[in-house]
Design a protein around this motif. Sequence first.
Motif, PDB file in Angstrom:
ATOM      1  N   GLY A  24       5.272   9.688   8.237  1.00 21.48           N
ATOM      2  CA  GLY A  24       4.655   8.430   7.849  1.00 21.48           C
ATOM      3  C   GLY A  24       5.718   7.392   7.558  1.00 21.48           C
ATOM      4  O   GLY A  24       6.919   7.618   7.751  1.00 21.48           O
ATOM      5  N   ARG A  25       5.272   6.223   7.112  1.00 21.27           N
ATOM      6  CA  ARG A  25       6.193   5.155   6.746  1.00 21.27           C
ATOM      7  C   ARG A  25       5.859   4.679   5.339  1.00 21.27           C
ATOM      8  O   ARG A  25       4.687   4.585   4.954  1.00 21.27           O
ATOM      9  N   THR A  26       6.893   4.402   4.570  1.00 20.13           N
ATOM     10  CA  THR A  26       6.711   3.806   3.259  1.00 20.13           C
ATOM     11  C   THR A  26       7.698   2.650   3.137  1.00 20.13           C
ATOM     12  O   THR A  26       8.756   2.666   3.779  1.00 20.13           O
ATOM     13  N   THR A  27       7.342   1.656   2.344  1.00 17.29           N
ATOM     14  CA  THR A  27       8.239   0.532   2.112  1.00 17.29           C
ATOM     15  C   THR A  27       8.823   0.654   0.710  1.00 17.29           C
ATOM     16  O   THR A  27       8.108   0.523  -0.284  1.00 17.29           O
ATOM     17  N   TYR A 189       7.622  11.964   4.491  1.00 21.51           N
ATOM     18  CA  TYR A 189       6.885  13.163   4.879  1.00 21.51           C
ATOM     19  C   TYR A 189       6.130  13.682   3.657  1.00 21.51           C
ATOM     20  O   TYR A 189       6.536  13.460   2.517  1.00 21.51           O
ATOM     21  N   PRO A 190       5.018  14.388   3.868  1.00 19.99           N
ATOM     22  CA  PRO A 190       4.174  14.788   2.728  1.00 19.99           C
ATOM     23  C   PRO A 190       4.883  15.726   1.763  1.00 19.99           C
ATOM     24  O   PRO A 190       5.780  16.496   2.125  1.00 19.99           O
ATOM     25  N   GLY A 237       2.719   5.234   2.357  1.00 23.90           N
ATOM     26  CA  GLY A 237       3.335   6.551   2.424  1.00 23.90           C
ATOM     27  C   GLY A 237       2.520   7.611   1.719  1.00 23.90           C
ATOM     28  O   GLY A 237       1.286   7.545   1.655  1.00 23.90           O
ATOM     29  N   PHE A 238       3.211   8.606   1.156  1.00 22.94           N
ATOM     30  CA  PHE A 238       2.567   9.755   0.530  1.00 22.94           C
ATOM     31  C   PHE A 238       2.864   9.795  -0.970  1.00 22.94           C
ATOM     32  O   PHE A 238       3.951   9.413  -1.393  1.00 22.94           O
ATOM     33  N   LEU A 261      -2.015   3.104  -2.089  1.00 24.61           N
ATOM     34  CA  LEU A 261      -1.663   1.693  -1.934  1.00 24.61           C
ATOM     35  C   LEU A 261      -0.217   1.464  -2.348  1.00 24.61           C
ATOM     36  O   LEU A 261       0.569   0.874  -1.603  1.00 24.61           O
ATOM     37  N   LEU A 262       0.137   1.930  -3.553  1.00 22.63           N
ATOM     38  CA  LEU A 262       1.496   1.710  -4.056  1.00 22.63           C
ATOM     39  C   LEU A 262       1.829   2.743  -5.119  1.00 22.63           C
ATOM     40  O   LEU A 262       0.945   3.376  -5.697  1.00 22.63           O
ATOM     41  N   THR A 263       3.110   2.887  -5.359  1.00 21.11           N
ATOM     42  CA  THR A 263       3.627   3.756  -6.414  1.00 21.11           C
ATOM     43  C   THR A 263       4.584   2.952  -7.281  1.00 21.11           C
ATOM     44  O   THR A 263       5.429   2.232  -6.766  1.00 21.11           O
ATOM     45  N   ALA A 264       4.415   3.074  -8.595  1.00 24.09           N
ATOM     46  CA  ALA A 264       5.313   2.435  -9.555  1.00 24.09           C
ATOM     47  C   ALA A 264       6.024   3.528 -10.339  1.00 24.09           C
ATOM     48  O   ALA A 264       5.400   4.515 -10.730  1.00 24.09           O
TER      49      ALA A 264
END
Length: 330
Positions: A24-27, A189-190, A237-238, A261-264
């Motif tokens: 996958g892709r994460t920003t 990746y997961p 992402g995951f 949606l997002l991770t903080a």
Amino acid sequence: MTRTTPERPASVEAVLPELAPYRGRTTRLHPRPGRPGLRDSHVGGPMLWPYGDPWPVCSEPHQLESEGYAPDEVRSARAAGTRPLSRPWPRGTSREGGPAPLVGLAQFFRRDIPGLAPGPDNADLVQLFRCPFAHTPHLERRYHLRWRRAAETERAERFLMSPPEVPLLRGENELPQPCVLHPEEVDTYPWAEGDTLPAHLIGLIDAWDDEQTGEHGPEAPSYQYDLSIPPGWRVGGFPSWASTGPMPVGCAACATPMLLLLTAEGTETDGGSHSWVPLEDRDPSMRGPASIRGGSSVSQPTGLRFGRDRDLHVFTCPTDPGHPPQWLLS
């Protein structure tokens, strides 16, 4: 300045080709202390909030607080490089109940953040808030998402420049340090546990980890820490499940599996994830954790904390982004 994630200690799909379909892709957002503006994506900066729009509040009962930290004193102490002093709760002001104005934590524009999912009615600006107090009986926290259409919002004649604040915060880490962002897309990746991946693939990952430890000792790279999910604030992402283990996240309105949606996070790096620290924050003459420069501006740039140093995962419904989001600490 851009932020560049170093090459992984090993190529994920070279050592585990079976993971290719799960890529996958994460920003990564790479927040760093700065002076973001109203129209910027940021953590802890000024919210693009039209003057006259009611500021979000929490009206639920809160844990009774006897002392805390004045927001302006927290800001002044940070600017001076010192720690603020706690104060007794001021007389004549309510210590529990509501309404308590929420603290604006972050805002993200889709134009700035690759991979940011659209909101209801294709909203392209999302603003994240948190109640500054804990909720009994389990010291739970309350979060709030506000979706907007950026172009419409930016046409407002005036904006709220001084949002309402509670007189004291329960902790200095309730107030975000204003941070500019340096978005960077990376492969992800997961998390490898439970049913996040097929059992045989998790077995291959475990075997690779054991092989690395046998060859290189306790400093060997591992899938969870070095190859799968980067630490810090990120979009898409995951989810990582280091504290809780994998949990199903279904939409309360329609039962559809929700998407991240997002991770903080309160920290951008720790002893196990230092390989993700960007090249621009390293001394190229050194290796490992000793190469990381910048101190707390790199390791804990936002000044925030989520739970007991956990990740805050925000999930939304892919079928209807207007359905209530889910908040999980893991």
